[in-house]
Write an enzyme that holds these catalytic residues in place. Structure first.
Site, short mmCIF file in Angstrom:
data_model
loop_
_atom_site.label_atom_id
_atom_site.label_comp_id
_atom_site.label_asym_id
_atom_site.label_seq_id
_atom_site.Cartn_x
_atom_site.Cartn_y
_atom_site.Cartn_z
N HIS A 38 -33.64 -1.21 -10.84
CA HIS A 38 -33.05 -2.01 -11.91
C HIS A 38 -34.16 -2.38 -12.89
CE1 HIS A 38 -34.86 -5.23 -9.63
NE2 HIS A 38 -34.09 -4.97 -8.59
N GLU A 39 -33.84 -3.26 -13.83
CA GLU A 39 -34.80 -3.60 -14.89
C GLU A 39 -36.08 -4.23 -14.30
OE1 GLU A 39 -34.93 -2.53 -17.88
OE2 GLU A 39 -36.66 -3.80 -18.39
N HIS A 41 -37.55 -3.28 -11.54
CA HIS A 41 -38.41 -2.14 -11.18
C HIS A 41 -38.98 -1.50 -12.45
CE1 HIS A 41 -35.66 -2.17 -7.56
NE2 HIS A 41 -36.84 -2.13 -6.98
N ASP A 157 -40.85 -10.82 -4.34
CA ASP A 157 -41.08 -10.81 -2.88
C ASP A 157 -42.49 -11.35 -2.66
OD1 ASP A 157 -38.59 -9.55 -1.92
OD2 ASP A 157 -39.26 -7.93 -3.19
N ARG A 194 -30.05 -6.35 -4.18
CA ARG A 194 -28.96 -6.94 -3.37
C ARG A 194 -27.98 -7.74 -4.21
NH1 ARG A 194 -33.33 -7.18 0.80
NH2 ARG A 194 -32.60 -5.85 2.49
#
Ligand code: PAF
Length: 299
Positions: A38-39, A41, A157, A194
């Site tokens: 997604h954006e 990443h 994370d 997620r």
């Protein structure tokens, strides 16, 4: 302009491409992912490109079974390689390494793995035993296979990023680790693969995590107690099942007993929204001194 990146499915294809790049004197950046890009990443890919200029940007796409516990979402974790390649193409990635489980673990689960130490047992590690052993083991393997100059991970994370830095320092792995800022939806929700599990009501509730962190950040000048109280108020207003809300030092250790004004800290939250577990974190600068390391769990 979007070019289709090369794809290596095997370690020997990967090695050939890396040898060519090294022979041409190009620096190498690695962005390890589990796909479903997604954006958030995409911003890691841009950071990687900034770091190596016209060097080689390599993205790994591998859903690592070792880091999923029993009853977690390994089977339903989104696998979207065709779309991932489009994202990589748009971002100018040179090479995507997308191995099978057998290619990564040819002898089955490795007999030797990376033990995360005490930091692997708290926060996420408490709820997900074995998770960080799986993460560090696959990251060590990817670093060994690619031998990049730079590897880029997301700050979302944060415990993972902290442990990867610790592993690289403790084991002298000789790679620069870059932590890229979290990308958020306009309402503050941190982007995550997620998030796609959330139904519309859960999506509305999920914003509580980032609101809580923001409330803590806005009130950190008044001290830790006020910051935590304001964060808890935000969490109570939404249907989220809190796992932890914790303020630590930036390395995830305990804060000093009476942190002087200006002390940097990190606030981290984890909560279940429906069946989906979400995490988020932000930096804080504490104001007036108050208590010590503070944890707020469900009670
Ligand atoms: O953050 C992730 O997507 C994964 O934990 C990682 C670092 C790619 C290891 O599988």
């Amino acid at each position: 302009m979007s070019a289709v990146p090369d794809v290596a499915g095997t370690r020997s294809e990967l090695a050939t491409r890396l040898d060519d790049a090294r022979a041409a004197g190009r620096r190498i950046a690695l962005v390890p992912t589990m796909g479903a890009l997604h954006e958030g990443h995409a911003s890691l890919l841009r950071t990687a490109r900034e770091r190596v200029g016209d060097g080689l940007v390599v993205v790994s796409v591998f859903v690592n079974p070792l880091q999923f516990g029993a009853g977690e979402d390994l089977d339903r974790y989104p696998r979207t390689l065709a779309e991932d390649l489009e994202v990589c193409g748009r971002e100018g990635v040179d090479l995507v390494f997308a191995p099978t489980v057998e290619e990564m673990y040819p002898d089955g689960e490795p007999q030797v793995s990376v033990k995360p130490g005490p930091l692997g047992k708290v926060l996420e590690g408490k709820t997900r035993p074995g998770h960080f052993r799986g993460v560090l083991t696959v990251v060590a393997k990817l670093l060994g296979l690619v031998r990049p100059d730079v590897a880029v991970f997301g700050q979302k994370d944060y415990q993972q990023l902290t442990l990867i830095r610790r592993m690289v320092a403790d084991l002298d792995l000789g790679v620069e680790i870059v932590g890229a800022e979290t990308v958020r939806e306009p309402d503050g929700l941190a982007l995550s693969s997620r998030n796609r599990y959330l139904d519309p009501d859960e999506r509305n509730a999920a914003v509580a995590l980032s609101r809580a962190l923001r409330a803590a950040q806005d009130n950190a000048a008044y001290g830790l107690d006020v910051a935590l109280r304001e964060a808890r108020t935000e969490l109570r207003e939404h249907l989220v099942d809190l796992d932890y809300l914790v303020v630590t030092d930036p390395g995830l250790g305990e804060l000093p007993a009476c942190p002087p004004p200006g002390t940097p800290a990190r606030i981290l939250v984890a909560a279940r929204v429906g069946t989906t577990r979400l995490i988020d974190n932000l930096p804080l600068v504490l104001g007036r001194p108050t208590g010590t390391h503070a944890t707020e769990g469900e009670s």
